[in-house]
Enzyme design. Structure first.
Site, PDB file in Angstrom:
ATOM      1  N   ALA B  38       0.858  -1.261   0.072  1.00 13.41           N
ATOM      2  CA  ALA B  38      -0.008  -0.005  -0.042  1.00 13.41           C
ATOM      3  C   ALA B  38       0.995   1.199  -0.069  1.00 13.41           C
ATOM      4  CB  ALA B  38      -0.944  -0.068   1.019  1.00 13.41           C
ATOM      5  N   THR B  39       0.349   2.348  -0.550  1.00 13.57           N
ATOM      6  CA  THR B  39       1.411   3.514  -0.839  1.00 13.57           C
ATOM      7  C   THR B  39       1.074   4.671  -0.158  1.00 13.57           C
ATOM      8  OG1 THR B  39       0.422   3.278  -2.897  1.00 13.57           O
ATOM      9  CG2 THR B  39       2.857   2.783  -2.662  1.00 13.57           C
ATOM     10  N   THR B  40       1.077   5.766  -0.883  1.00 15.53           N
ATOM     11  CA  THR B  40       1.163   6.985  -0.242  1.00 15.53           C
ATOM     12  C   THR B  40      -0.105   7.725   0.795  1.00 15.53           C
ATOM     13  OG1 THR B  40       2.051   7.603  -2.238  1.00 15.53           O
ATOM     14  CG2 THR B  40       1.506   9.429  -0.726  1.00 15.53           C
ATOM     15  N   ALA B 213       3.153   3.582  -8.053  1.00 16.07           N
ATOM     16  CA  ALA B 213       2.504   2.839  -7.251  1.00 16.07           C
ATOM     17  C   ALA B 213       1.356   3.463  -6.136  1.00 16.07           C
ATOM     18  CB  ALA B 213       3.610   2.052  -6.231  1.00 16.07           C
TER      19      ALA B 213
END
Lengths: 250, 266
Positions: B38-40, B213
């Site tokens: 999972a990213t930002t 991503a």
């Protein structure tokens, strides 16, 4: 030669039940009833920190009377059970019925197996999506469990308090009216007539419209206002004629 | 149970240890590719509150594993957490942490202090160090409203459980460098709630713009960032339609000016 001491099981159970009843009768009662927005829980409790009413889970509340350390033990057990269940499966998989059953089993075992029964009487209430889905369970010291409709009183003179509740109960009453009904019933404990003030009351609701966790305590100014609103409405309803309670007040 | 603990995790360790994240580790070797990342995530404070926002994309290598993932979680009335990194374990950590705070509150009849909550999370992250060593790195970003000082606060963590309080704003995840740069240029100390949400959306747009991503606002599928705001009134998730409206404004703004709003040079 000393004779072995024999007590018939019937006598043993009766003694235990009498003992538990006496213990419970020493304390004040609590009532749980439906109102238009959910379920209201009210206890006659002087302490601000030692609660008789608590949250078990998102939709489920707990009310108890009797010996504090004993019902506190049951409360903690219930919170643990509910949190493990909810974490293991889903939050909606925790139900009031499960908790009531666990309490009934625990109290039943204690009652039949140990010398001293627990002097407690508890209520597990779950607020549903609609008033028809509400569940109220009363569990007594011997593990008996009763599925109550609409309202219930527990404690020493719960029969008496329950009778008063029955006369005034309306499932669709606004919160202030329901609170008035509850305090009116609690004030008539042991055939006496007292005036219950905000400081004597522990009040909480399971509010149907609330998101996520439905349990909310009501205290301070909000409680005082609700009590006053309830009294005013009750006076108007009784056709302006002052009731005994009001005369004592004025 | 004897005089019991108020910690749900400790209780679980004693009765159901198999239910804890990371209880059964793979034998050896890096296995981080087994769960999507999972990213930002961005967090920013504003007078009287704090905001936490996350994009919706989860990736597995160069594949988009999920387009509407939830990485932002309400943890109690006055706090929220978001995770970046290994999604499987991160979501489980967030769930466990949520129960942990609630459990304490119910057992004790009062909530932990915000510091207490932040420290508890640090311990739980540290407890997953074994997982991190095997490639399942998950990092939380924790925000809360401190009732003692009446202000929003932001706490970041590293994989070993180091806890760092961040001032004004912070971002974590693969797109965080771009998001942070973006916030840095737009942030002022007198943001109101709506402007703070706009700044968060601009920064997530910038992160998605440069980091593959991170997912940007998906106007066609109607998937928008999740935004939680915490003020003295408690936790509130911004309704999807409000986020959709503001996010659409941001996207439309970028149509005219692809680099978005800029800081003044004077």
């Amino acid at each position: 030669m000393s004779m072995p001491f024999y007590v018939a099981p019937e006598q043993q159970m009766k003694d235990k039940a009498d003992y538990a009843r006496k213990g419970i009768a020493r304390g004040r009662s609590a009532v749980v009833l439906q109102y238009e927005g959910g379920i209201l829980m009210v206890a006659d409790n002087m302490s601000r920190t030692l609660h008789k009413i608590s949250e078990l889970y998102d939709r489920i509340g707990f009310a108890a009377v009797g010996r504090y350390p004993e019902f506190e033990n049951l409360r903690l057990m219930g919170v643990r059970f509910a949190d493990v269940r909810g974490y293991q499966y889903d939050r909606r998989d925790v139900s009031g019925r499960q908790l009531a059953n666990i309490y009934a089993q625990t109290l039943g075992t204690v009652f039949s197996e140990s010398l001293k029964p627990w002097e407690v009487e508890i209520v597990v209430a779950e607020v549903g999506d609609t008033a028809d889905d509400d569940e109220i369970y009363r569990i007594t010291f011997d593990g008996s469990i009763v599925d109550e409709q609409g309202f219930v009183a527990v404690g020493g003179s719960s029969d008496h308090v329950g009778t008063v509740l029955k006369d005034r109960f309306a499932a669709d009453a606004p919160l202030s009216a329901a609170l008035n009904t509850a305090t009116h019933a609690l004030a008539r404990e042991n055939g006496e007539e007292r005036e219950l003030e905000a400081a004597n009351l522990e009040v909480a609701v399971l509010e149907r419209s609330r998101e996520h966790r439905k349990f909310r305590r009501i205290h301070g100014r909000r409680l005082t206002t609700l009590i006053e609103e309830g009294q005013a409405a009750a006076r108007t309803a009784s056709g302006g004629g002052a009731t005994t309670e009001d005369e004592a007040n004025e | 149970m004897s005089a019991g603990t108020s910690s749900f995790t400790e209780f679980l360790t004693s009765v159901h240890p198999e239910m804890l994240p990371g209880h059964r580790l793979p034998e050896s070797g890096a296995a981080g590719h087994l769960t999507p990342d999972a990213t930002t995530i961005v967090a920013l404070t504003f007078p009287g509150g704090v905001l936490l926002a996350g994009d919706r994309r989860a990736t597995q290598g160069n594949v988009i594993a999920n387009r509407d993932m939830e990485k932002v979680f309400r943890t109690d009335e006055f706090s929220a957490v978001a995770i970046a990194g290994s999604a499987g374990f991160g979501i489980e950590l967030a769930r466990l942490y949520q129960v942990e705070l609630e459990h304490y509150e119910k057992m004790e009849g009062r909530s932990l202090t915000l510091e207490g909550k932040a420290n508890k999370l640090a311990q739980m992250v540290r407890g997953n160090l074994g997982l991190a060593m095997q490639g399942f790195v998950m990092i939380p970003l924790f925000v809360g409203f401190d009732e003692n000082t009446a202000q929003g606060r932001v706490f970041s963590y590293d994989a070993v459980g180091g806890r760092y309080e961040e001032h004004r704003y912070h971002s974590i995840g693969s797109g965080s460098v771009y998001a942070r740069g973006s916030i840095k240029k737009l942030y002022t100390d007198d943001l109101d709630e709506t402007t703070a949400i706009k700044v968060a959306l601009e920064s997530l747009y910038d992160a998605a713009d440069d980091d593959s991503a991170t997912g940007g606002p998906d106007l066609h599928r109607k998937i928008f960032p999740l935004i939680d705001v915490i003020t003295e009134d408690g936790h509130r998730r911004i309704p999807a339609e409000d986020v959709a409206r503001l996010a659409t404004e941001v996207v439309e703004g970028r149509a005219a000016d692809p680099d978005g709003p800029t800081a003044s040079l004077s």
